[in-house]
Write a protein that holds these residues in place. Structure first.
Motif: not given
Length: 283
Positions: A185-192, A205-222
């Motif tokens: 959500l904070r888009r920390d991946y930008h620095k990489h 496009f990368v933000d849509v996939t990065g935010v949406g994908g990262g949140v879903a992955r976090g929900v799954l691990f949670g």
């Protein structure tokens, strides 16, 4: 040449190897392999969600790494693709090892915390690479991800203080899921990322996939962590779940099957995000 000089020379050569074009290629191949697996897990989970909506009983596919590998193996040249994925994940693991030993890219890449995190990722991707390579070699009769989670939980509970160990592990996995989602959500991946080389549309496009994908992955691990914690509280190892059973459990939530479909779509997005990382990430 004294021992100190030899040590410095060895470190210098190690850093050169870590920053070589071969290591760069290994990391990018690893991102492609990771993206392929998450993409397929997401697609399998979408099939399960739509099968449930249509009254199909959830489908027989396993929405986890084993199910994704089985899907690949059924395709033309499937065996070759499986070996390619395994080698790519070995590359990812070696890249993470180089970060742990010599530091990652960026101003804070050599901090102890970053290097410890890279060491953990080295172990994780090494395990995933081993499982993919053994599957490619023909060992397809192993237990499912859900059964593996239950077996590991049961073994841990048999140890002194095992219930506490499992409970702490569950809480840690929940924390990791929250961490993954918040960083997305904070888009920390930008620095990489090589942002200066990306057009505005590509960044969006990368933000849509990065935010949406990262949140879903976090929900799954949670969700996985919640079930591990539940297993510790109730002292029942069978309560622990892997990817597949956790994803299927979302269908029982208030939002029902559509929550499963939403998380599944997010995993597809994370797969696409991994492909973008293969292209644009600083290594």
């Amino acid at each position: 040449m004294n021992a100190r000089t030899m040590s410095l020379s060895g470190r210098s050569k190690g850093r050169q190897a870590a920053n070589s074009s071969a290591m760069d290629a290994a990391a990018r191949w690893g991102f492609m392999a990771r993206g392929t697996i998450y993409l397929l897990i997401g697609l399998l989970a979408l099939q399960i969600a739509f099968a449930d909506v249509g009254g199909g009983g959830g489908g027989g596919e396993q929405a986890d790494r084993g199910g994704a590998l089985a899907e690949i193996g059924e395709q033309p040249m499937g065996s070759v693709l499986l070996w390619a994925l395994g080698v790519g994940l070995v590359g990812m693991s070696l890249w993470r090892l180089s970060e742990a030993l010599f530091g990652a890219s960026g101003p804070d890449g050599r901090k102890a915390g970053k290097r410890l995190l890279s060491a953990g990722r080295f172990v994780f991707y090494g395990f995933v690479a081993y499982s993919v390579l053994t599957f490619a070699a023909g060992d397809k009769g192993g237990s499912s991800g859900d059964q593996q989670s239950q077996d590991i939980t049961a073994t841990a509970m048999e140890q002194p203080g095992g219930r506490w160990i499992v409970g702490i592990a569950g809480a840690a996995i929940i924390g990791a899921g929250l961490w993954i989602a918040v960083r997305a959500l904070r888009r920390d991946y930008h620095k990489h990322l090589k942002l200066s080389q990306m057009s505005r549309r590509v960044r969006q496009f990368v933000d849509v996939t990065g935010v949406g994908g990262g949140v879903a992955r976090g929900v799954l691990f949670g969700g996985i962590g919640v079930f591990v914690l539940q297993a510790a509280i109730e002292y029942e190892p069978d309560k622990a779940k892997g990817f597949d059973a956790t994803l299927r459990s979302f269908a029982d939530a208030p939002a029902g099957r559509w929550l499963l479909a939403l998380v599944a779509l997010g995993l597809v997005l994370f797969g696409v995000f991994s492909f973008a990382m293969a292209r644009w990430r600083k290594v």
